[in-house]
Write a protein that holds these residues in place. Structure first.
Motif, mmCIF file in Angstrom:
data_model
loop_
_atom_site.group_PDB
_atom_site.id
_atom_site.type_symbol
_atom_site.label_atom_id
_atom_site.label_comp_id
_atom_site.label_asym_id
_atom_site.label_seq_id
_atom_site.Cartn_x
_atom_site.Cartn_y
_atom_site.Cartn_z
ATOM 1 N N ALA A 193 0.818 -1.212 0.000
ATOM 2 C CA ALA A 193 0.000 0.000 0.000
ATOM 3 C C ALA A 193 0.854 1.265 0.000
ATOM 4 O O ALA A 193 0.398 2.329 -0.418
ATOM 5 C CB ALA A 193 -0.930 0.003 1.215
ATOM 6 N N PHE A 194 2.090 1.150 0.471
ATOM 7 C CA PHE A 194 2.968 2.312 0.501
ATOM 8 C C PHE A 194 3.745 2.462 -0.804
ATOM 9 O O PHE A 194 3.741 3.513 -1.427
ATOM 10 C CB PHE A 194 3.945 2.189 1.680
ATOM 11 C CG PHE A 194 5.027 3.229 1.676
ATOM 12 C CD1 PHE A 194 4.733 4.565 1.920
ATOM 13 C CD2 PHE A 194 6.347 2.858 1.426
ATOM 14 C CE1 PHE A 194 5.737 5.523 1.912
ATOM 15 C CE2 PHE A 194 7.353 3.818 1.415
ATOM 16 C CZ PHE A 194 7.043 5.145 1.651
ATOM 17 N N ILE A 195 4.369 1.377 -1.250
ATOM 18 C CA ILE A 195 5.221 1.432 -2.445
ATOM 19 C C ILE A 195 4.384 1.463 -3.727
ATOM 20 O O ILE A 195 4.740 2.119 -4.693
ATOM 21 C CB ILE A 195 6.174 0.208 -2.473
ATOM 22 C CG1 ILE A 195 7.166 0.294 -1.304
ATOM 23 C CG2 ILE A 195 6.926 0.123 -3.793
ATOM 24 C CD1 ILE A 195 8.023 -0.942 -1.123
ATOM 25 N N GLY A 196 3.261 0.777 -3.736
ATOM 26 C CA GLY A 196 2.506 0.646 -4.979
ATOM 27 C C GLY A 196 3.239 -0.311 -5.906
ATOM 28 O O GLY A 196 3.696 -1.366 -5.483
ATOM 29 N N LEU A 197 3.423 0.097 -7.155
ATOM 30 C CA LEU A 197 4.106 -0.775 -8.110
ATOM 31 C C LEU A 197 5.611 -0.650 -7.980
ATOM 32 O O LEU A 197 6.134 0.442 -7.759
ATOM 33 C CB LEU A 197 3.689 -0.407 -9.538
ATOM 34 C CG LEU A 197 2.247 -0.706 -9.904
ATOM 35 C CD1 LEU A 197 1.966 -0.207 -11.308
ATOM 36 C CD2 LEU A 197 1.945 -2.187 -9.789
ATOM 37 N N GLY A 198 6.290 -1.771 -8.132
ATOM 38 C CA GLY A 198 7.742 -1.735 -8.051
ATOM 39 C C GLY A 198 8.368 -2.810 -8.914
ATOM 40 O O GLY A 198 7.713 -3.758 -9.338
ATOM 41 N N LEU A 199 9.683 -2.635 -9.181
ATOM 42 C CA LEU A 199 10.444 -3.651 -9.901
ATOM 43 C C LEU A 199 11.212 -4.459 -8.867
ATOM 44 O O LEU A 199 12.017 -3.908 -8.110
ATOM 45 C CB LEU A 199 11.416 -2.989 -10.890
ATOM 46 C CG LEU A 199 10.762 -2.285 -12.082
ATOM 47 C CD1 LEU A 199 11.816 -1.508 -12.883
ATOM 48 C CD2 LEU A 199 10.045 -3.281 -12.978
ATOM 49 N N CYS A 200 10.940 -5.746 -8.825
ATOM 50 C CA CYS A 200 11.505 -6.608 -7.790
ATOM 51 C C CYS A 200 12.525 -7.545 -8.416
ATOM 52 O O CYS A 200 12.146 -8.489 -9.111
ATOM 53 C CB CYS A 200 10.374 -7.387 -7.117
ATOM 54 S SG CYS A 200 10.939 -8.384 -5.735
ATOM 55 N N PRO A 201 13.822 -7.276 -8.191
ATOM 56 C CA PRO A 201 14.847 -8.134 -8.789
ATOM 57 C C PRO A 201 14.617 -9.594 -8.399
ATOM 58 O O PRO A 201 14.119 -9.867 -7.312
ATOM 59 C CB PRO A 201 16.156 -7.610 -8.173
ATOM 60 C CG PRO A 201 15.845 -6.200 -7.760
ATOM 61 C CD PRO A 201 14.400 -6.201 -7.369
ATOM 62 N N VAL A 202 14.997 -10.503 -9.256
ATOM 63 C CA VAL A 202 14.811 -11.956 -9.116
ATOM 64 C C VAL A 202 13.359 -12.369 -9.375
ATOM 65 O O VAL A 202 13.098 -13.235 -10.209
ATOM 66 C CB VAL A 202 15.255 -12.522 -7.744
ATOM 67 C CG1 VAL A 202 14.962 -14.026 -7.676
ATOM 68 C CG2 VAL A 202 16.735 -12.274 -7.524
ATOM 69 N N ALA A 203 12.415 -11.722 -8.674
ATOM 70 C CA ALA A 203 11.016 -12.127 -8.835
ATOM 71 C C ALA A 203 10.574 -12.012 -10.294
ATOM 72 O O ALA A 203 9.712 -12.757 -10.743
ATOM 73 C CB ALA A 203 10.116 -11.274 -7.950
ATOM 74 N N ASP A 204 11.182 -11.080 -11.024
ATOM 75 C CA ASP A 204 10.739 -10.851 -12.401
ATOM 76 C C ASP A 204 11.462 -11.737 -13.419
ATOM 77 O O ASP A 204 11.281 -11.578 -14.617
ATOM 78 C CB ASP A 204 10.893 -9.378 -12.773
ATOM 79 C CG ASP A 204 12.313 -8.891 -12.622
ATOM 80 O OD1 ASP A 204 13.191 -9.710 -12.301
ATOM 81 O OD2 ASP A 204 12.553 -7.693 -12.812
#
Ligand SMILES: [Zn+2]
Length: 542
Positions: A193-204
């Motif tokens: 709820a704080f960050i919203g969308l993000g790029l998550c290394p490894v997960a992608d």
């Protein structure tokens, strides 16, 4: 390929944990992907964590250097993340994410948006074309309403941040923005709820499957002002605001962006303390977790390796092609829109379409049911029009940002089993009410049964209105079928071409685009075939 060692260093420095059973691989045709090697005697149980990324290692608008330049809601949006990505990328080695960003392409070349004009013609009559049109509108909207105002108002700061060697017009052009959107939209996750969308290394790094092995898990419910996942100073304030005691809007002032870069290692140290407990919700991490038990056949080798997959969400072929540039034959989440055909029928009969549409442009099903007081078929149809909603009940798991915010999706659709959505049903019923007799409650239940799994004997018992509904649906299906203007090629015939195409050699880019176009066509044809067969069976034609 040679970038993987640098990326591994990045993982170590940021306390990103990856199971030793996983291998990050690269091949020209598959891009980055993840292999799992297992001793066949030790299957992986559901919920086993395979990777753990501290939220502080996630690239987002609130963690990037631009954190204070965007309003909170823009920070959490796709546009905000794209701006953060653009700036971090142009920082080069000065960005804390440089060794991660170096692994990303400059654009997702296989996305439908970047196909040549003649290649796009292959899918001209498929839903993918409509979804692309809507995506282009979204893109233009993001560029005009967020990116351009941002670049204009923050020119000096951005210029000073990224330096003089990046040509400004180049950096801020719509083309650059579109390329960035393709990269970011294809791999961002909803973090919290704080960050919203993000790029998550490894997960992608995981590829997509509609029968996934792993899923992405974070604790979404955190303080939306500071990201704290426990109690914080904002709790009391939120209560006061809810009670209406505090009316000065103070959201912007209160946001305290977390510091991501060096030095802030407190969060990282916590991870190892309680990482043996899957049920623990206090972790400040994004986890890749085994979604269903993974076991390898005991035949053959003791140690087995295969690629493992995540799910990017319950996306149709058209959505996959637009957003990621691939398609899956018999995609479990597929659907096909009959909206254009339904609208044409309404026009021909002079039935107003918008009478049933509320002011916001969304279909108002209540308005539809008013004409049919008392008939409650919605409950029985919920499983047909499920899709996106069902995912949200997945106890807080976060998937790739799914389709819900994207346009171009029709509610008037059939699914992979040829079943019709509630909204299409609604439109069909109203059409028949307007053009023919009035329906009886038993007629609805008959047709529900027909569409759920009809023995053909039901056909004889169909009432006039029920017949009208099925016959109308047949008209829609037949018009949709004619739209392709391909001489009526069947899905099985497309399959033949597809299997011919998949020679053991690597496909060229164009060949691979063609293959994906053929898969989308085959999927749509098959849905039409199944729905048509259901109708014909019910009417006793076959
Ligand atoms: Zn807080």
């Amino acid at each position: 390929m040679e970038k993987i060692p640098d990326f591994i260093d990045f993982l170590l420095e940021n306390d990103i944990e990856v199971s030793p059973d996983l291998d990050i691989c690269y091949s020209p045709s598959r891009g980055y992907h993840v292999l799992l090697s297992l001793d066949v005697k030790n299957p992986l149980a559901r919920n086993t964590p395979l990777a753990r990324v501290p939220k502080s290692a996630v690239l987002s608008a609130s963690s990037s250097v631009l954190c204070n330049l965007l309003s909170d809601d823009k920070q959490r949006s796709l546009a905000g993340l794209v701006l953060a990505y653009l700036i971090e990328r142009n920082l080069g080695d000065r960005s804390p994410w440089s060794r991660y960003l170096d692994m990303l392409p400059s654009r997702e070349e296989s996305c439908l948006r970047f196909w040549d004009q003649d290649e796009q013609e292959w899918v001209r009559e498929t839903d993918a074309a409509d979804i692309l049109r809507a995506a282009e509108e979204d893109l233009a909207e993001m560029y005009d309403n967020t990116a351009t105002p941002f670049f204009e108002s923050q020119r000096a700061v951005v210029r000073a941040t990224i330096g003089e060697n990046v040509p400004w017009d180049n950096f801020t052009s719509k083309k650059t923005f579109a390329d960035a959107v393709s990269v970011v939209a294809a791999r961002c996750f909803e973090i919290d709820a704080f960050i919203g969308l993000g790029l998550c290394p490894v997960a992608d790094l995981f590829n997509h499957s509609d029968h996934e092995d792993v899923h992405f898990e974070t604790r979404f419910e955190v303080c939306e002002w500071c990201g704290n996942n426990d109690t914080c100073e904002h709790d009391a304030q939120a209560l006061r605001e809810a009670a209406g005691e505090n009316d000065n809007e103070s959201e912007g002032d209160d946001s305290a962006p977390p510091e991501i870069e060096d030095g802030n290692n407190d969060d990282f140290n916590d991870i190892n303390v309680d990482d043996d407990d899957d049920g623990d919700d206090d972790k400040d991490t994004c986890d890749i977790v085994v979604h269903r038990r993974i076991a390898f056949s005991r035949q053959g080798y003791i140690q087995r390796t295969r690629e493992i997959f995540n799910s990017y969400g319950p996306l149709s072929s058209g959505q996959l092609l637009v957003k990621y540039g691939f398609a899956i034959r018999r995609n479990a989440h597929d659907y096909l829109s009959l909206e254009r055909e339904m609208r044409a029928l309404y026009r021909e009969e002079g039935i107003p379409w918008h009478e049933l549409i509320d002011g916001s442009g969304h279909f108002n099903s209540d308005a539809g049911t008013k004409h049919l007081d008392g008939f409650r078929w919605q409950d029985e149809w919920e499983d047909v029009s499920e899709g996106e909603e069902s995912r949200e009940h997945d106890h807080g798991d976060n998937h790739h940002k799914a389709s819900s915010e994207e346009g171009g999706e029709s509610e008037l659709k059939i699914d992979i089993r040829g079943r019709i959505s509630f909204h299409l049903w609604d439109r069909l019923v109203l059409y028949c009410v307007r053009t023919g007799g009035s329906p009886s409650p038993s007629a609805y239940h008959e047709i529900l049964r027909v569409f759920n799994s009809a023995p053909s004997s039901l056909a004889n018992r169909l009432s006039g209105t029920s017949r009208c509904i099925i016959e109308t649906l047949l008209v829609l299906l037949s018009r949709r079928w004619d739209r392709y203007q391909d001489g009526g090629i069947l899905s099985a015939e497309y399959d033949y071409v597809i299997s011919e195409e998949v020679a053991s050699r690597e496909l060229t880019d164009r060949e691979s685009r063609k293959r994906n176009a053929l898969i989308v066509l085959a999927n749509e044809k098959e849905m039409l075939e199944l729905a048509k067969a259901r109708c014909e069976k019910a009417l006793g034609i076959v």
